[in-house]
Scaffold this active site. Structure first.
Site, mmCIF file in Angstrom:
data_model
loop_
_atom_site.group_PDB
_atom_site.id
_atom_site.type_symbol
_atom_site.label_atom_id
_atom_site.label_comp_id
_atom_site.label_asym_id
_atom_site.label_seq_id
_atom_site.Cartn_x
_atom_site.Cartn_y
_atom_site.Cartn_z
ATOM 1 N N LEU A 179 -55.089 12.089 65.516
ATOM 2 C CA LEU A 179 -54.759 11.058 64.532
ATOM 3 C C LEU A 179 -53.789 10.031 65.109
ATOM 4 O O LEU A 179 -53.810 8.871 64.733
ATOM 5 C CB LEU A 179 -54.140 11.691 63.281
ATOM 6 C CG LEU A 179 -55.047 12.634 62.489
ATOM 7 C CD1 LEU A 179 -54.261 13.312 61.380
ATOM 8 C CD2 LEU A 179 -56.233 11.877 61.919
ATOM 9 N N GLY A 180 -52.926 10.462 65.984
ATOM 10 C CA GLY A 180 -51.963 9.545 66.571
ATOM 11 C C GLY A 180 -50.828 10.306 67.212
ATOM 12 O O GLY A 180 -50.783 11.533 67.200
ATOM 13 N N ASP B 135 -33.210 9.390 57.978
ATOM 14 C CA ASP B 135 -34.247 8.586 58.636
ATOM 15 C C ASP B 135 -35.243 8.048 57.617
ATOM 16 O O ASP B 135 -36.457 8.112 57.808
ATOM 17 C CB ASP B 135 -34.970 9.415 59.699
ATOM 18 C CG ASP B 135 -35.665 8.533 60.740
ATOM 19 O OD1 ASP B 135 -35.328 7.339 60.824
ATOM 20 O OD2 ASP B 135 -36.536 9.035 61.463
ATOM 21 N N GLY C 183 -46.614 10.639 67.499
ATOM 22 C CA GLY C 183 -45.329 10.324 66.882
ATOM 23 C C GLY C 183 -44.205 10.445 67.885
ATOM 24 O O GLY C 183 -44.408 10.515 69.094
#
Length: 698
Positions: free
Chosen positions: A341-342, A459, A344
């Site tokens: 998906l990607g 964050d 990080g």
């Protein structure tokens, strides 16, 4: 920029055997201080390429320009930045045996037209704290022009610039230059405040044996040449000079020479001594590296044992299930790229199906150092101890084989940041943005107020706000979160977080509190209103930081300057009203002093009132339009965890409306304790930096 000593050390390394030019006149200077040049360079009047020596005998110069380095192809001279410098000052650089090359970009001032959109200012070139000679306030804000002569074509036969090329471009002043040094082979060095001159000897090639010749085209008919020794040979390469000789020829000649035998023996001793020193240095370096990697390996093994113990303790003390590594591999088809998906901050996220065909997101931690372990353990502990419909849920973890893997529910609509930046999907309507903001505020307020001790996320940002099938928001990424101390208002910890979102007071005094999350959420509210990037260096310097830009615009009453035009805020009165109310709330959240900011409970309540005001206004309109005195009821909001209502009351019969907000803190805290277990799937982290569509049908 090279320092003088380094420059001439490089010069001596390129010209291994530097010879002193023989003097042909009584006033000839064979060298300049410690700098002796080899053929064809020299300081005498009959030198083929004549250079000058400074009055104090320490610097090699051409005109008033100091020579920084000489290579087999070029001469590099210093051209410091200076405003209002006459173009004619470079006349000495267009000599009989040298001229600027095409490997230069000239920074010009007072030009009649632009050349290639390379505008700069003096302050951006040398820094805000270093004033530029000859520049006044007018110059500091004046745009400068970059000029780079285009490569040669059929109409340009010369290999170096002509003086007319520079003088005929219509500029009044020369600010500085940038040279591109290709002397390191394939490596290209950018030399600021430097100008490269190509040099040559006129006529046909006249190089010695074991040397190559480079032809230099000077104009329509003239040409020059340069000589360079082949690899394994040293010297100037010219027949009229020292020619080329083998690298070891000096030692061989020394052995059979009857001239200066003592010098030869000394030279041989020096060579042997240098060899011994080099071998000893290599052995010392090798032993040092061996010891270093041995200690590092031992330390790594100890850390792995500690990591496994800590992860097992964190997972064992909670309800988070442990998945076998083989099951994780099967779920992701052995981490196939089609499932990715990607990527990080700490790992790569994959889509997968577990044994019960449940679609999940699996994050494989890429870094296995102490810092990443602490964050993984921290996230497991925190996520297993909280439960809220707008917080991401952790489904499990895997700690086999030294791997650190976290399993989350799959999030189909990505992050809020991706939608605001138009990276996926269509444009989010204002009502959805406002609902996302309200739900996110509810989740953060839950962490601050319904947990003991409270949790400070640290964050909060739009890329950590995830969206499910129905665009319901979920706050993610608890790796940096910390537990607050119930008996104090803050804890001390080194500032961490994402640039543009970090509380300036937290960054200044290391005092972390719930108001630090309030500041970050204020930045998210501005993002929701403007759809602008939090940090954008393409904006003017004073507007790079979105929080500072928003505070300045809101304070001046110029909110329309930053509202996302796709929102159409003037489409109806409620949209304009609610956008301005959210902007006012963001302004309070972004107060520099934390005591001036509202709490997250107050932020969540105000957002809920603003969101519900749309229905209250609709109810008021329906009631006013009705000709009978029937009782009006507002439509259902559509979110089960809505906090409180608000109503409008007419004042003085003039048609004006005042927003009446009843007390609701207790109701809010009670609503936060409700848990919805049917929330759709999610992952945490900004996955889609380089996303790919997974083959799974999740």
């Amino acid at each position: 920029m090279f320092h003088h000593n380094i420059n001439f050390a490089l010069l001596l390394s390129i010209f291994v055997f530097c010879s002193t030019i023989a003097a042909t006149a009584t006033n000839c200077r064979p060298s300049c201080g410690q700098h002796s040049l080899q053929y064809p360079f020299g300081f005498c009047s009959d030198s083929k390429v004549k250079l000058n020596c400074s009055n104090d005998g320490t610097k090699v110069k051409i005109g008033e320009f100091e020579v920084q380095n000489i290579t087999s192809d070029g001469i590099f001279v210093s051209l410091p930045v200076k405003c209002n410098r006459s173009m004619g000052i470079v006349d000495p650089l267009f000599g009989v045996n040298f001229s600027p090359t095409f490997n230069n970009s000239f920074l010009l001032q007072g030009c009649k037209s632009k050349f290639n959109s390379c505008d700069i200012t003096p302050s951006s070139f040398v820094g805000d704290h270093n004033p530029v000679e000859g520049c006044d306030r007018k110059n500091e804000s004046e745009d400068f022009i970059c000029f780079k002569q285009l490569p040669r074509n059929s109409s340009r036969r010369e290999d170096v610039l002509q003086q007319s090329d520079l003088m005929g471009i219509g500029c009044n002043f020369l600010f500085s230059a940038i040279a591109y040094d290709k002397s390191k082979g394939k490596e290209l060095l950018l030399q600021l405040q430097m100008l490269e001159l190509g040099w040559w000897l006129k006529g046909p090639c006249n190089c010695s044996n074991n040397a190559s010749c480079t032809v230099v085209k000077l104009g329509t008919k003239d040409q020059g040449y340069r000589c360079r020794c082949h690899e394994g040979f040293v010297g100037d390469g010219f027949k009229d000079g020292d020619g080329c000789r083998s690298t070891f020829s000096s030692v061989r000649q020394c052995k059979g020479s009857t001239l200066w035998p003592g010098g030869c023996r000394k030279a041989i001793k020096i060579v042997v001594l240098v060899g011994v020193v080099i071998i000893a240095a290599i052995l010392v370096v090798a032993l040092s590296l061996l010891c270093y990697f041995t200690r590092r390996r031992s330390s790594w093994l100890r850390k792995q044992v500690t990591v496994k113990r800590l992860l097992r303790e964190a997972a064992g003390d909670s309800t988070v299930p442990l998945y076998p590594y083989k099951e994780i591999e099967r779920a992701t088809s052995f981490f196939d790229e089609k499932h990715r998906l990607g990527t990080g901050a700490f790992g790569t996220v994959y889509a997968g199906h577990l044994h019960n065909d449940e679609c999940v997101a699996i994050k494989k931690i890429k870094y296995r150092d102490t810092n990443s372990v602490d964050q993984v353990i921290n996230e497991i502990k925190l996520l297993s101890s909280v439960s809220h419909p707008n917080l991401v849920r952790l489904l499990g973890c895997c700690i086999e084989g030294g791997e650190q893997i976290l399993v989350y529910e799959y999030m189909p609509n990505g992050t809020l940041s991706e939608h605001l930046q138009r990276e996926r999907g269509g444009i989010l309507p204002w009502t959805i943005r406002l609902t996302i903001a309200t739900e996110t505020a509810n989740a953060i307020a839950y962490l601050h107020s319904a947990i003991n001790p409270p949790i400070y996320h640290r964050d909060i940002k739009s890329s950590n706000i995830l969206l499910d099938y129905n665009f319901q928001s979920k706050v993610a990424d608890f790796g940096l979160s910390r537990l607050g101390m119930s008996e104090t208002s803050h804890i001390s910890t080194a500032p961490q977080g994402t640039p543009g979102y970090v509380d300036p007071q937290y960054h200044q005094n290391f005092h972390l509190s719930d108001k630090s999350d309030v500041y970050s959420f204020g930045v998210v509210l501005v993002e929701i209103i403007s759809a602008m990037k939090v940090v954008d260096f393409s904006r003017p310097k004073s507007e790079t930081n979105l929080a500072a830009l928003a505070v300045e615009r809101i304070r001046r009453g110029c909110l329309d300057d930053i509202i996302d035009p796709f929102l159409e805020p003037h489409r109806d009165a409620w949209t304009l009203y609610s956008v301005h109310k959210v902007a006012e709330l963001a302004f309070r959240c972004l107060a520099f002093h934390s005591d001036m900011r509202p709490t997250m409970i107050e932020v969540a309540e105000e957002l809920e009132v603003i969101r519900r005001s749309e229905w209250e206004t609709l109810e008021e309109t329906i009631c006013t339009a009705s000709s009978v005195g029937s009782v009006c009821s507002s439509p259902r909001i559509g979110r089960e965890n809505s906090l409180v209502g608000a109503s409008f009351e007419r004042v003085g019969g003039q048609g004006s409306e005042t927003l009446i907000v009843p007390p609701k803190t207790e109701m809010f805290l009670q609503s936060m304790t409700e848990v919805k277990d049917n929330s759709p799937v999610s992952v945490h982290d900004a996955w889609l930096s380089g996303t790919s569509s997974p083959s799974t049908n999740c």
